[in-house]
Design a protein around this motif. Structure first.
Motif, PDB file in Angstrom:
ATOM      1  N   ILE A   2      25.978 -62.024 -36.363  1.00  0.00           N
ATOM      2  CA  ILE A   2      24.938 -60.871 -36.182  1.00  0.00           C
ATOM      3  C   ILE A   2      24.274 -60.833 -34.861  1.00  0.00           C
ATOM      4  O   ILE A   2      23.930 -59.823 -34.362  1.00  0.00           O
ATOM      5  CB  ILE A   2      23.791 -61.427 -37.368  1.00  0.00           C
ATOM      6  CG1 ILE A   2      24.154 -61.388 -38.793  1.00  0.00           C
ATOM      7  CG2 ILE A   2      22.391 -60.709 -37.154  1.00  0.00           C
ATOM      8  CD1 ILE A   2      24.369 -59.828 -39.060  1.00  0.00           C
ATOM      9  N   LEU A   5      26.484 -58.715 -33.012  1.00  0.00           N
ATOM     10  CA  LEU A   5      26.440 -57.214 -33.283  1.00  0.00           C
ATOM     11  C   LEU A   5      25.120 -56.882 -32.533  1.00  0.00           C
ATOM     12  O   LEU A   5      25.105 -55.453 -32.212  1.00  0.00           O
ATOM     13  CB  LEU A   5      26.040 -57.176 -34.896  1.00  0.00           C
ATOM     14  CG  LEU A   5      25.707 -55.696 -35.538  1.00  0.00           C
ATOM     15  CD1 LEU A   5      26.845 -54.841 -35.325  1.00  0.00           C
ATOM     16  CD2 LEU A   5      25.390 -55.946 -36.904  1.00  0.00           C
ATOM     17  N   HIS A   6      23.978 -57.577 -32.647  1.00  0.00           N
ATOM     18  CA  HIS A   6      22.757 -57.114 -31.995  1.00  0.00           C
ATOM     19  C   HIS A   6      23.115 -57.197 -30.539  1.00  0.00           C
ATOM     20  O   HIS A   6      22.747 -55.947 -29.914  1.00  0.00           O
ATOM     21  CB  HIS A   6      21.832 -58.465 -32.076  1.00  0.00           C
ATOM     22  CG  HIS A   6      20.457 -58.287 -31.240  1.00  0.00           C
ATOM     23  ND1 HIS A   6      19.690 -56.913 -31.701  1.00  0.00           N
ATOM     24  CD2 HIS A   6      20.173 -58.717 -30.371  1.00  0.00           C
ATOM     25  CE1 HIS A   6      18.867 -56.839 -30.669  1.00  0.00           C
ATOM     26  NE2 HIS A   6      18.910 -57.938 -29.923  1.00  0.00           N
ATOM     27  N   LEU A   9      24.983 -53.796 -30.034  1.00  0.00           N
ATOM     28  CA  LEU A   9      24.110 -52.583 -30.136  1.00  0.00           C
ATOM     29  C   LEU A   9      23.043 -52.502 -28.934  1.00  0.00           C
ATOM     30  O   LEU A   9      22.919 -51.163 -28.779  1.00  0.00           O
ATOM     31  CB  LEU A   9      23.437 -52.578 -31.484  1.00  0.00           C
ATOM     32  CG  LEU A   9      24.816 -52.265 -32.764  1.00  0.00           C
ATOM     33  CD1 LEU A   9      23.911 -52.247 -34.266  1.00  0.00           C
ATOM     34  CD2 LEU A   9      25.197 -50.869 -32.503  1.00  0.00           C
ATOM     35  N   ALA A  10      22.441 -53.485 -28.568  1.00  0.00           N
ATOM     36  CA  ALA A  10      21.455 -53.277 -27.645  1.00  0.00           C
ATOM     37  C   ALA A  10      21.412 -53.773 -26.449  1.00  0.00           C
ATOM     38  O   ALA A  10      20.697 -53.269 -25.429  1.00  0.00           O
ATOM     39  CB  ALA A  10      20.260 -54.397 -28.311  1.00  0.00           C
ATOM     40  N   ILE A  11      22.565 -54.406 -26.036  1.00  0.00           N
ATOM     41  CA  ILE A  11      22.648 -54.880 -24.601  1.00  0.00           C
ATOM     42  C   ILE A  11      23.964 -54.654 -24.042  1.00  0.00           C
ATOM     43  O   ILE A  11      23.961 -54.157 -22.946  1.00  0.00           O
ATOM     44  CB  ILE A  11      22.574 -56.516 -24.596  1.00  0.00           C
ATOM     45  CG1 ILE A  11      20.979 -56.785 -25.302  1.00  0.00           C
ATOM     46  CG2 ILE A  11      22.719 -57.033 -23.272  1.00  0.00           C
ATOM     47  CD1 ILE A  11      20.797 -58.187 -25.689  1.00  0.00           C
ATOM     48  N   ASP A  13      26.350 -52.270 -23.113  1.00  0.00           N
ATOM     49  CA  ASP A  13      26.340 -51.104 -22.948  1.00  0.00           C
ATOM     50  C   ASP A  13      27.847 -50.783 -22.806  1.00  0.00           C
ATOM     51  O   ASP A  13      28.381 -49.590 -23.008  1.00  0.00           O
ATOM     52  CB  ASP A  13      25.464 -50.479 -21.819  1.00  0.00           C
ATOM     53  CG  ASP A  13      24.032 -50.305 -22.000  1.00  0.00           C
ATOM     54  OD1 ASP A  13      23.885 -50.553 -23.282  1.00  0.00           O
ATOM     55  OD2 ASP A  13      23.330 -50.104 -21.136  1.00  0.00           O
ATOM     56  N   ARG A  16      29.976 -50.720 -25.741  1.00  0.00           N
ATOM     57  CA  ARG A  16      29.598 -49.688 -26.580  1.00  0.00           C
ATOM     58  C   ARG A  16      30.118 -48.445 -26.152  1.00  0.00           C
ATOM     59  O   ARG A  16      30.901 -47.703 -27.019  1.00  0.00           O
ATOM     60  CB  ARG A  16      28.159 -49.623 -26.839  1.00  0.00           C
ATOM     61  CG  ARG A  16      27.557 -49.324 -28.161  1.00  0.00           C
ATOM     62  CD  ARG A  16      26.111 -49.422 -28.187  1.00  0.00           C
ATOM     63  NE  ARG A  16      25.448 -48.888 -27.062  1.00  0.00           N
ATOM     64  CZ  ARG A  16      24.706 -49.674 -26.315  1.00  0.00           C
ATOM     65  NH1 ARG A  16      24.574 -50.648 -26.285  1.00  0.00           N
ATOM     66  NH2 ARG A  16      23.857 -49.137 -25.341  1.00  0.00           N
ATOM     67  N   GLN A  17      30.046 -48.048 -24.769  1.00  0.00           N
ATOM     68  CA  GLN A  17      30.748 -46.867 -24.340  1.00  0.00           C
ATOM     69  C   GLN A  17      32.138 -46.934 -24.434  1.00  0.00           C
ATOM     70  O   GLN A  17      32.870 -46.068 -24.640  1.00  0.00           O
ATOM     71  CB  GLN A  17      30.423 -46.798 -22.849  1.00  0.00           C
ATOM     72  CG  GLN A  17      28.846 -46.734 -22.638  1.00  0.00           C
ATOM     73  CD  GLN A  17      28.393 -45.294 -23.473  1.00  0.00           C
ATOM     74  OE1 GLN A  17      29.074 -44.589 -23.686  1.00  0.00           O
ATOM     75  NE2 GLN A  17      27.029 -45.820 -23.924  1.00  0.00           N
ATOM     76  N   PHE A  56      35.450 -46.271 -34.398  1.00  0.00           N
ATOM     77  CA  PHE A  56      34.389 -46.956 -34.010  1.00  0.00           C
ATOM     78  C   PHE A  56      33.733 -48.362 -34.622  1.00  0.00           C
ATOM     79  O   PHE A  56      33.325 -49.204 -34.144  1.00  0.00           O
ATOM     80  CB  PHE A  56      32.973 -45.993 -33.771  1.00  0.00           C
ATOM     81  CG  PHE A  56      31.777 -46.369 -33.129  1.00  0.00           C
ATOM     82  CD1 PHE A  56      31.860 -46.186 -31.674  1.00  0.00           C
ATOM     83  CD2 PHE A  56      30.689 -46.994 -33.697  1.00  0.00           C
ATOM     84  CE1 PHE A  56      30.838 -46.547 -30.974  1.00  0.00           C
ATOM     85  CE2 PHE A  56      29.596 -47.230 -32.612  1.00  0.00           C
ATOM     86  CZ  PHE A  56      29.760 -46.912 -31.536  1.00  0.00           C
ATOM     87  N   THR A  57      33.827 -47.896 -36.003  1.00  0.00           N
ATOM     88  CA  THR A  57      33.315 -49.049 -36.945  1.00  0.00           C
ATOM     89  C   THR A  57      34.376 -50.245 -36.588  1.00  0.00           C
ATOM     90  O   THR A  57      33.789 -51.557 -36.653  1.00  0.00           O
ATOM     91  CB  THR A  57      33.318 -48.781 -38.403  1.00  0.00           C
ATOM     92  OG1 THR A  57      32.699 -47.689 -38.513  1.00  0.00           O
ATOM     93  CG2 THR A  57      33.023 -49.870 -39.325  1.00  0.00           C
ATOM     94  N   ILE A  60      33.428 -52.334 -33.433  1.00  0.00           N
ATOM     95  CA  ILE A  60      32.360 -52.969 -33.903  1.00  0.00           C
ATOM     96  C   ILE A  60      32.608 -54.467 -34.416  1.00  0.00           C
ATOM     97  O   ILE A  60      32.291 -55.465 -34.115  1.00  0.00           O
ATOM     98  CB  ILE A  60      31.092 -52.521 -34.535  1.00  0.00           C
ATOM     99  CG1 ILE A  60      30.714 -51.370 -33.735  1.00  0.00           C
ATOM    100  CG2 ILE A  60      30.168 -53.460 -34.806  1.00  0.00           C
ATOM    101  CD1 ILE A  60      29.625 -50.260 -34.668  1.00  0.00           C
TER     102      ILE A  60
END
Lengths: 425, 98
Positions: A2, A5-6, A9-11, A13, A16-17, A56-57, A60
């Motif tokens: 978890i 995951l956080h 999604l939040a830090i 970048d 994520r890109q 994408f999933t 992750i």
């Protein structure tokens, strides 16, 4: 997991890109291939998005599985300056971009692509109609050279009798667009417009109930339009409008050759008001035809004029297109077409034309082998009682079964051609 | 003296990282869309100089698909983030209960 995951999604970048880029690429390729192989766009797009979402999933999930690895924190869009510059560029483009001009260029290009030198394609008239209606609705300026090109393409298609079902709306859209343009007159041009307004009132008075012409009023209207042409001070826009309006009144007076000259002058001044141009060219071509090819060209032009929306000041001239077309069909030996064209025009025909129309119709029916129809028409003609020739005409038609060829010859000799009646009217 | 933290401040403390990350993602998407819009203007220019229709058609095909995936992936990141935030909030609630 978890926590990872956080972080993702939040830090993180950059991660994520990377995931977004990879999933976009993964979705793009199958979507494009599906559409390439004939699947509809929406099906391909949904499939593409499903693949992108799955990738994408998956990214992750793979990211979150690395429970103990270090998370690299590197914002992709870190600089405030870069973001500000991007927003400023977007605002600048939105404010400075001359959107109507770009749209006008696009419509201009579309119209040019639709009207190459070659004949119009089957779907071109519909697309021309849509494009011109859009340009008029949005008030976009289309260059006059493009409008002339469209006008010539429509006229060319009419002369070659191609795309005739779709042509009238395209011609109407062109004429309507041309009429929607506002003149920007000089002081003399303003006087010319004033003369045109006066002439317009006179011309309206001249065409009494679309049945007869008040010659004095019509001549006064012609003089007023002539003054407007002289006052137009080289303004092509005003001059061509005045010339076409004068052509309309001259046509009402049966002076078709002069009207045609005015229409040709207006055409040379880039007028896009196709109705009087094709109507008068068709009538003059039909009356001076020497070859069947001329008649066939006249057919195309008159068919277009008959199906177009006549401008209010030329509403009474629509019957001219119909009657001349019927006459041209008759001269070409297309008797059924001639009957089909002339019959609907009978109720709205002026009294001077009506006699000639009855004669043409009964002859058409005789030549098509429909004697009963011919007799009915001849009886209706005689029953009107406003033409002294009608009784003799009925007698001749009644005698047709006894001596067909000589009766036909006699009827042909007695018949007054419609174009002569038009000139006489 | 211990400083009191209000409800909205506490909420902001929880959602701030996600909102800022979403803001950064949105900025990137907007930049991509800006680039796509500029490419569209390029097509207008190419059309005006009467570039080959077939070539323009291929370029427009690629351009259309680029727009589709940029939008699609952006929308999906929002969906994924919403689901993930819901999951993490649930897990945190479970952890605080225990």
């Amino acid at each position: 997991m978890i926590r990872r995951l956080h972080y993702f999604l939040a830090i993180d970048d950059a991660a994520r890109q990377r995931a977004a880029l990879l999933s976009a690429g993964a979705g793009l390729i199958p979507g494009m291939l599906l559409q390439w192989y004939g699947e509809p766009f929406d099906v391909s797009a949904y499939f593409s998005l499903a693949v992108a979402s799955a990738v994408f999933t998956l990214r992750i999930w793979l990211y979150c599985r690395k429970a103990n690895s270090r998370v690299s924190i590197k914002p992709v869009v870190g600089g405030r300056a870069f973001k500000s510059a991007a927003v400023a560029a977007a605002v600048f483009i939105l404010c400075v971009l001359p959107a109507p001009r770009v749209e006008a260029h696009v419509l201009d290009h579309r119209l040019r692509a639709l009207t190459p030198g070659a004949p119009l394609t089957s779907d071109a008239p519909k697309k021309i109609t849509d494009t011109l209606e859009l340009a008029q609705r949005l008030g976009l300026p289309v260059p006059s050279t493009t409008l002339v090109r469209v006008r010539n393409a429509i006229k060319g298609a009419a002369v070659n009798s191609s795309n005739l079902d779709e042509l009238p709306p395209a011609a109407d859209a062109l004429a309507s667009y041309g009429r929607s343009l506002e003149p920007h007159p000089t002081s003399r041009g303003a006087e010319a417009l004033e003369e045109m307004r006066l002439a317009g009132r006179l011309a309206q008075d001249a065409a009494i109930g679309h049945r007869a012409v008040d010659e004095a009023e019509a001549n006064a209207a012609v003089e007023a339009y002539t003054r407007a042409v002289d006052l137009s001070d080289g303004d092509h826009f005003i001059q061509s409008r005045a010339l076409l309006a004068r052509a309309g009144v001259l046509a009402l007076l049966g002076r078709f050759d002069e009207a045609y000259t005015d229409a040709k002058r207006a055409e040379a001044l880039d007028s896009t008001d196709l109705y009087p141009i094709v109507l008068l060219e068709g009538i003059v071509l039909a009356t001076h035809a020497k070859e069947p090819a001329d008649l066939r060209q006249a057919t195309g032009l008159l068919k277009l004029a008959a199906k177009m929306r006549a401008p209010s000041d030329l509403a009474s001239s629509q019957i001219m297109a119909v009657t001349t077309l019927a006459e041209v069909y008759y001269d070409l030996g297309q008797y059924k077409d001639s009957c089909a064209t002339a019959l609907p025009g009978l109720p709205s025909a002026p009294s001077l034309l009506r006699g000639a129309l009855y004669q043409l119709l009964s002859l058409c029916y005789l030549r098509s082998g429909e004697y009963e129809q011919a007799l009915t028409i001849a009886k209706a003609y005689a029953a009107r009682g406003d033409d002294p020739r009608s009784t003799e005409w009925l007698e001749l038609v009644s005698n047709y079964p006894e001596d067909r060829s000589s009766t036909l010859n006699l009827l042909e000799k007695k018949r007054e051609p419609l174009h002569l009646t038009l000139h006489r009217s | 003296m211990e400083r009191q933290i209000g409800f909205w401040q506490a909420l902001w403390g929880v959602v701030r990282p996600d909102i800022l990350a979403q803001y950064r993602d949105t900025a990137i998407t907007l930049n991509l869309l800006l680039i796509i819009a500029m490419v569209q203007l390029g097509f207008f220019g190419l059309a005006l100089i009467h570039t080959d229709r077939e070539l323009l058609g291929v370029l427009e095909f690629l351009h259309k698909w680029a727009t589709v995936v940029v939008f699609g992936v952006f929308l999906y990141t929002i969906v994924a983030r919403s689901i993930a935030v819901a999951i993490t909030a649930h897990k945190r609630a479970e952890e605080s209960d225990t």
